[in-house]
Design a protein around this motif. Structure first.
Motif, short mmCIF file in Angstrom:
data_model
loop_
_atom_site.label_atom_id
_atom_site.label_comp_id
_atom_site.label_asym_id
_atom_site.label_seq_id
_atom_site.Cartn_x
_atom_site.Cartn_y
_atom_site.Cartn_z
N ALA A 1 38.51 32.09 42.26
CA ALA A 1 38.08 31.02 41.56
C ALA A 1 36.99 30.16 42.11
N GLU A 2 37.57 29.56 43.36
CA GLU A 2 36.86 28.49 44.07
C GLU A 2 35.45 29.27 44.76
N ARG B 1 39.68 44.32 47.16
CA ARG B 1 40.79 43.51 46.61
C ARG B 1 40.87 42.04 47.39
N LEU B 2 41.10 41.06 46.44
CA LEU B 2 41.48 39.69 46.90
C LEU B 2 42.48 39.04 46.01
N ALA B 3 43.43 39.09 46.49
CA ALA B 3 45.00 39.08 45.92
C ALA B 3 45.05 37.45 45.21
#
Length: 57
Positions: free
Chosen positions: A20-21, A12-14
């Motif tokens: 997006a970057e 997970r990356l909140a």
């Protein structure tokens, strides 16, 4: 979409902006937006370095 029979691991990356970057960075650096391939390469490199250090000691 995972392929049939794959382990379907997840992380997970909140931070949506960071994700997006990261996708844009993958496109610019690797020529592909395949972030999972980039992550897989990173994991393989870390494990290879770890094994190398264990063998040296």
């Amino acid at each position: 979409m995972p392929t049939p029979g794959s382990p379907q691991r997840r992380f997970r990356l909140a931070d949506d902006a960071l994700w997006a970057e990261y996708g844009q960075a993958c496109r610019d650096v690797n020529g592909s937006a395949d972030r999972s391939d980039d992550i897989r390469k990173h994991v393989e490199a870390v494990v290879a370095e770890w094994k190398k250090r264990r063998e040296a000691s």
